[in-house]
Design a protein around this motif. Structure first.
Motif, PDB file in Angstrom:
ATOM      1  N   HIS A  42      24.305  -2.987 -55.395  1.00 36.07           N
ATOM      2  CA  HIS A  42      24.777  -3.341 -56.737  1.00 36.07           C
ATOM      3  C   HIS A  42      23.688  -3.162 -57.800  1.00 36.07           C
ATOM      4  N   ALA A  48      27.220 -12.454 -62.864  1.00 39.06           N
ATOM      5  CA  ALA A  48      28.667 -12.581 -62.683  1.00 39.06           C
ATOM      6  C   ALA A  48      29.251 -11.383 -61.960  1.00 39.06           C
ATOM      7  N   ALA A  49      28.749 -10.192 -62.287  1.00 40.90           N
ATOM      8  CA  ALA A  49      29.257  -8.984 -61.646  1.00 40.90           C
ATOM      9  C   ALA A  49      28.933  -8.968 -60.151  1.00 40.90           C
ATOM     10  N   LEU A  54      28.444 -11.658 -58.244  1.00 41.75           N
ATOM     11  CA  LEU A  54      29.293 -12.682 -57.634  1.00 41.75           C
ATOM     12  C   LEU A  54      30.726 -12.183 -57.453  1.00 41.75           C
ATOM     13  N   ALA A  55      31.230 -11.475 -58.437  1.00 44.17           N
ATOM     14  CA  ALA A  55      32.610 -10.985 -58.378  1.00 44.17           C
ATOM     15  C   ALA A  55      32.810  -9.950 -57.293  1.00 44.17           C
ATOM     16  N   ALA A  56      31.709  -9.270 -56.943  1.00 47.56           N
ATOM     17  CA  ALA A  56      31.808  -8.195 -55.958  1.00 47.56           C
ATOM     18  C   ALA A  56      31.678  -8.689 -54.524  1.00 47.56           C
TER      19      ALA A  56
END
Length: 315
Positions: free
Chosen positions: A239, A309-310, A312-314
């Motif tokens: 990521h 946040a990105a 965590l969302a992944a």
């Protein structure tokens, strides 16, 4: 004691001057005077270490010198040449970056370099500077600093974590057990002044005891309302999260090429009088500094709220 601090306006050198003034020593700080103020009670002598005669304004003798020259070999050579015969004890703050193999624990040093002044040459320049100091002052104290933290730190490498944890919620952390040592700058300064007073000699790695990074982050989080979310290193890399520092990074996490850089043995320094404070005190000092600078400022290391946040969302 008449102490000369080559610096005195920022971070470690300022902390050294502050500690020495507190003890009642006569403190002279030699600096341009453009990066900040010297501590109240210290005397500033304006110098230009880039000039051949840049230290000529320093007159008289000193019982001890502490030099924190960061990346310029000529600064160090000029200082020892100018002050030789006028100084009783010399402390030079070097770096654990002098070691040639940061993915191994051994004492092999990088080859010295005297001319370059870029960050890629940082460790090489420190080796050359150590050599120059020892030539002029065989009984010098060489302090190879590891990760220094606390008030005045502008790197974000440690302060990011208490700053982020103070905001609560889910906190992305690296799922890594690499050994990690750190030292509060105030404890480093205390020991450097101790060394000047006692004329300590020799070469030491200046760091605190190393512990697994995951344990360190859990202990740091103990005083905050957070949920740590350990993320596997390969997932972080996937990521686009960087190690150590820089944009979109997680501080204290080291890549394989430098995996053991932060795990130097603190034992000799501890035996010689270094006294690290409890982690809670180091976190408190770092957080106070972070709040003074602004928790939402643009950082040199760490994840922004959107980047975290990105990730965590992944998951």
């Amino acid at each position: 004691m008449r102490l000369l601090v080559l610096g005195g306006t920022r971070f470690l050198s300022h902390a050294v001057a502050t500690e020495a003034v507190t003890r009642g020593h006569t403190v002279t700080c030699a600096a341009r005077g453009e990066s900040g103020q010297v501590p109240t009670g210290a005397h500033l002598v304006k110098v230009d270490r880039d000039a051949d005669d840049g230290l000529d304004a320093l007159t008289g003798d000193f019982d001890a010198v502490v030099d924190v020259a960061r990346i310029s070999f000529p600064w160090v050579r000029r200082a020892v040449d100018t002050l030789a015969g006028r100084v009783g004890h010399w402390t030079f703050v070097s770096s654990i970056s002098v070691y040639a193999e940061p993915d191994k624990i051994n004492d092999e040093l990088l080859p010295p370099r005297e001319t370059e002044d870029d960050m890629e040459s940082y460790g090489h320049i420190k080796v050359a500077s150590e050599n120059a100091v020892r030539e002029a002052f065989p009984d010098a104290f060489i302090a190879r600093a590891g990760l220094l933290t606390g008030p005045g730190d502008l790197s974000d490498r440690f302060g990011y974590w208490p700053a982020r944890m103070s905001q609560g919620g889910q906190v992305v952390t690296p799922d890594a057990d690499q050994l990690t040592g750190y030292l509060d700058v105030r404890d480093a300064a205390t020991w450097l002044v101790d060394a000047a007073e006692t004329q300590l000699k020799g070469t030491f790695d200046v760091t605190g005891p190393a512990v697994p990074l995951s344990n360190l982050l859990r202990e740091m989080a103990a005083g905050f309302d957070v949920e740590l979310v350990p993320v596997a290193e390969d997932v972080l890399v996937k990521h686009g999260v960087q190690a150590w520092m820089g944009p979109k990074s997680l501080p204290l996490w080291l890549p394989e090429s430098h995996r053991l850089m932060a795990s130097r043995d603190a034992g000799p320094a501890l035996a010689a009088g270094l006294k690290p404070r409890p982690l809670a005190d180091a976190v408190e000092g770092a957080l106070a500094h972070e709040r003074a600078m602004g928790l939402d400022r643009e950082r040199k290391a760490g994840l922004t709220a959107a980047e975290e946040a990105a990730v965590l969302a992944a998951l």
